[in-house]
Design a protein around this motif. Structure first.
Motif, PDB file in Angstrom:
ATOM      1  N   LEU A 113      25.458  33.333  16.067  1.00  0.00           N
ATOM      2  CA  LEU A 113      24.127  32.775  15.830  1.00  0.00           C
ATOM      3  C   LEU A 113      24.102  32.142  14.449  1.00  0.00           C
ATOM      4  N   TRP A 114      23.462  31.006  14.345  1.00  0.00           N
ATOM      5  CA  TRP A 114      23.249  30.359  13.060  1.00  0.00           C
ATOM      6  C   TRP A 114      21.767  30.430  12.717  1.00  0.00           C
ATOM      7  N   TRP A 115      21.466  30.428  11.431  1.00  0.00           N
ATOM      8  CA  TRP A 115      20.099  30.231  10.978  1.00  0.00           C
ATOM      9  C   TRP A 115      20.134  29.184   9.877  1.00  0.00           C
ATOM     10  N   LYS A 116      19.060  28.409   9.799  1.00  0.00           N
ATOM     11  CA  LYS A 116      18.995  27.301   8.838  1.00  0.00           C
ATOM     12  C   LYS A 116      17.579  27.190   8.314  1.00  0.00           C
ATOM     13  N   ILE A 117      17.437  27.038   7.005  1.00  0.00           N
ATOM     14  CA  ILE A 117      16.125  26.816   6.393  1.00  0.00           C
ATOM     15  C   ILE A 117      16.050  25.353   5.959  1.00  0.00           C
ATOM     16  N   ALA A 118      14.992  24.676   6.400  1.00  0.00           N
ATOM     17  CA  ALA A 118      14.714  23.306   5.982  1.00  0.00           C
ATOM     18  C   ALA A 118      13.422  23.320   5.166  1.00  0.00           C
ATOM     19  N   LEU A 119      13.333  22.450   4.172  1.00  0.00           N
ATOM     20  CA  LEU A 119      12.165  22.381   3.287  1.00  0.00           C
ATOM     21  C   LEU A 119      11.374  21.112   3.585  1.00  0.00           C
ATOM     22  N   TYR A 120      10.084  21.297   3.885  1.00  0.00           N
ATOM     23  CA  TYR A 120       9.203  20.196   4.255  1.00  0.00           C
ATOM     24  C   TYR A 120       8.017  20.097   3.309  1.00  0.00           C
ATOM     25  N   ASP A 121       7.282  19.000   3.450  1.00  0.00           N
ATOM     26  CA  ASP A 121       6.012  18.866   2.730  1.00  0.00           C
ATOM     27  C   ASP A 121       4.964  19.750   3.417  1.00  0.00           C
ATOM     28  N   ALA A 122       3.760  19.811   2.874  1.00  0.00           N
ATOM     29  CA  ALA A 122       2.719  20.707   3.384  1.00  0.00           C
ATOM     30  C   ALA A 122       2.290  20.377   4.813  1.00  0.00           C
ATOM     31  N   ASP A 123       2.527  19.139   5.250  1.00  0.00           N
ATOM     32  CA  ASP A 123       2.162  18.734   6.616  1.00  0.00           C
ATOM     33  C   ASP A 123       3.326  18.827   7.599  1.00  0.00           C
ATOM     34  N   TYR A 124       4.466  19.307   7.151  1.00  0.00           N
ATOM     35  CA  TYR A 124       5.667  19.405   7.983  1.00  0.00           C
ATOM     36  C   TYR A 124       6.090  18.045   8.549  1.00  0.00           C
ATOM     37  N   ARG A 125       5.857  16.979   7.789  1.00  0.00           N
ATOM     38  CA  ARG A 125       6.212  15.647   8.274  1.00  0.00           C
ATOM     39  C   ARG A 125       7.445  15.084   7.575  1.00  0.00           C
ATOM     40  N   PHE A 126       7.585  15.378   6.287  1.00  0.00           N
ATOM     41  CA  PHE A 126       8.666  14.814   5.485  1.00  0.00           C
ATOM     42  C   PHE A 126       9.354  15.924   4.709  1.00  0.00           C
ATOM     43  N   GLY A 127      10.461  15.601   4.084  1.00  0.00           N
ATOM     44  CA  GLY A 127      11.126  16.554   3.219  1.00  0.00           C
ATOM     45  C   GLY A 127      10.260  16.874   2.009  1.00  0.00           C
ATOM     46  N   ALA A 128      10.456  18.041   1.441  1.00  0.00           N
ATOM     47  CA  ALA A 128       9.677  18.459   0.269  1.00  0.00           C
ATOM     48  C   ALA A 128       9.987  17.551  -0.913  1.00  0.00           C
ATOM     49  N   ALA A 129       8.942  17.017  -1.531  1.00  0.00           N
ATOM     50  CA  ALA A 129       9.119  16.161  -2.707  1.00  0.00           C
ATOM     51  C   ALA A 129       9.641  16.972  -3.884  1.00  0.00           C
ATOM     52  N   ASP A 130       9.091  18.159  -4.074  1.00  0.00           N
ATOM     53  CA  ASP A 130       9.523  19.065  -5.132  1.00  0.00           C
ATOM     54  C   ASP A 130       9.710  20.434  -4.493  1.00  0.00           C
ATOM     55  N   PRO A 131      10.935  20.801  -4.158  1.00  0.00           N
ATOM     56  CA  PRO A 131      11.167  22.059  -3.442  1.00  0.00           C
ATOM     57  C   PRO A 131      10.744  23.309  -4.204  1.00  0.00           C
ATOM     58  N   LEU A 132      10.453  23.184  -5.492  1.00  0.00           N
ATOM     59  CA  LEU A 132      10.009  24.342  -6.270  1.00  0.00           C
ATOM     60  C   LEU A 132       8.483  24.432  -6.364  1.00  0.00           C
ATOM     61  N   ASP A 133       7.783  23.472  -5.814  1.00  0.00           N
ATOM     62  CA  ASP A 133       6.319  23.488  -5.795  1.00  0.00           C
ATOM     63  C   ASP A 133       5.866  24.267  -4.557  1.00  0.00           C
ATOM     64  N   MET A 134       5.568  25.558  -4.747  1.00  0.00           N
ATOM     65  CA  MET A 134       5.230  26.424  -3.616  1.00  0.00           C
ATOM     66  C   MET A 134       3.974  25.971  -2.886  1.00  0.00           C
ATOM     67  N   ALA A 135       3.040  25.333  -3.582  1.00  0.00           N
ATOM     68  CA  ALA A 135       1.803  24.894  -2.953  1.00  0.00           C
ATOM     69  C   ALA A 135       2.031  23.731  -1.992  1.00  0.00           C
ATOM     70  N   GLN A 136       3.081  22.951  -2.221  1.00  0.00           N
ATOM     71  CA  GLN A 136       3.317  21.761  -1.408  1.00  0.00           C
ATOM     72  C   GLN A 136       4.563  21.830  -0.527  1.00  0.00           C
ATOM     73  N   THR A 137       5.316  22.917  -0.624  1.00  0.00           N
ATOM     74  CA  THR A 137       6.559  23.040   0.143  1.00  0.00           C
ATOM     75  C   THR A 137       6.393  24.066   1.251  1.00  0.00           C
ATOM     76  N   ARG A 138       6.874  23.713   2.436  1.00  0.00           N
ATOM     77  CA  ARG A 138       6.868  24.624   3.584  1.00  0.00           C
ATOM     78  C   ARG A 138       8.303  24.806   4.053  1.00  0.00           C
ATOM     79  N   ARG A 139       8.650  26.043   4.377  1.00  0.00           N
ATOM     80  CA  ARG A 139       9.981  26.357   4.880  1.00  0.00           C
ATOM     81  C   ARG A 139       9.924  26.550   6.394  1.00  0.00           C
ATOM     82  N   VAL A 140      10.952  26.046   7.058  1.00  0.00           N
ATOM     83  CA  VAL A 140      11.107  26.296   8.488  1.00  0.00           C
ATOM     84  C   VAL A 140      12.487  26.900   8.674  1.00  0.00           C
ATOM     85  N   LEU A 141      12.505  28.152   9.121  1.00  0.00           N
ATOM     86  CA  LEU A 141      13.756  28.842   9.394  1.00  0.00           C
ATOM     87  C   LEU A 141      13.987  28.763  10.897  1.00  0.00           C
ATOM     88  N   THR A 142      15.092  28.158  11.296  1.00  0.00           N
ATOM     89  CA  THR A 142      15.412  27.988  12.709  1.00  0.00           C
ATOM     90  C   THR A 142      16.587  28.892  13.077  1.00  0.00           C
TER      91      THR A 142
END
Length: 149
Positions: A113-142
């Protein structure tokens, strides 16, 4: 040796000393220490993973999803996978080449099994502009099987 990225043009520079005063490409001041940023992202990814068993992290927002193949293994399999992913600490150069703790491989009930974390913007539409900005970054673990990649 450290890597620095210009905040303005994105140019990456390597320096044996301190951060460059100005970008050699565009002349702008201000650079991101990429090594320090990677270490902070790894720390946040670890905290996010560890919190999935408690219903999520209070500040590192995101979601855990699985592919159809993983879901077809049943709730017991998915629960076991989440437990193993939450406690995963076997990072190596081979499975974590970027050092950000965004990927792992393990075996559950004899299945790889693999797991992967991707970092998105708050709307889950684009990559996180600033991955350290917790208010604007969303993680998706697949959770996925290698054959589903």
């Amino acid at each position: 040796m450290a890597q620095y990225q210009c905040k303005s043009c994105g140019e990456i520079e390597v320096s044996n000393l301190a951060a460059p005063e100005a970008c050699t490409q565009c002349g702008e001041r201000g650079a991101i220490d990429l090594d320090a940023q990677t270490a902070e992202i790894a720390k946040a990814n670890d905290a996010f993973r560890a919190a999935i068993l408690q219903g999520g992290h209070p500040e590192l927002l995101g979601q855990v999803v699985c592919t159809q193949g993983v879901a077809a293994e049943g709730l017991g399999f998915v629960a076991r996978a989440q437990i193993e992913v939450a406690g995963f600490a076997s990072f190596t150069v081979e499975n974590d080449p970027y050092g950000d703790h965004s990927f792992g491989a393990l075996t559950i009930n004899g299945k790889k099994l693999w797991w992967k974390i991707a970092l998105y913007d708050a709307d889950y539409r684009f990559g996180a502009a600033d991955p350290l900005d917790m208010a604007q970054t969303r993680r998706v673990l697949t959770l996925l099987f290698p054959s589903e990649y």
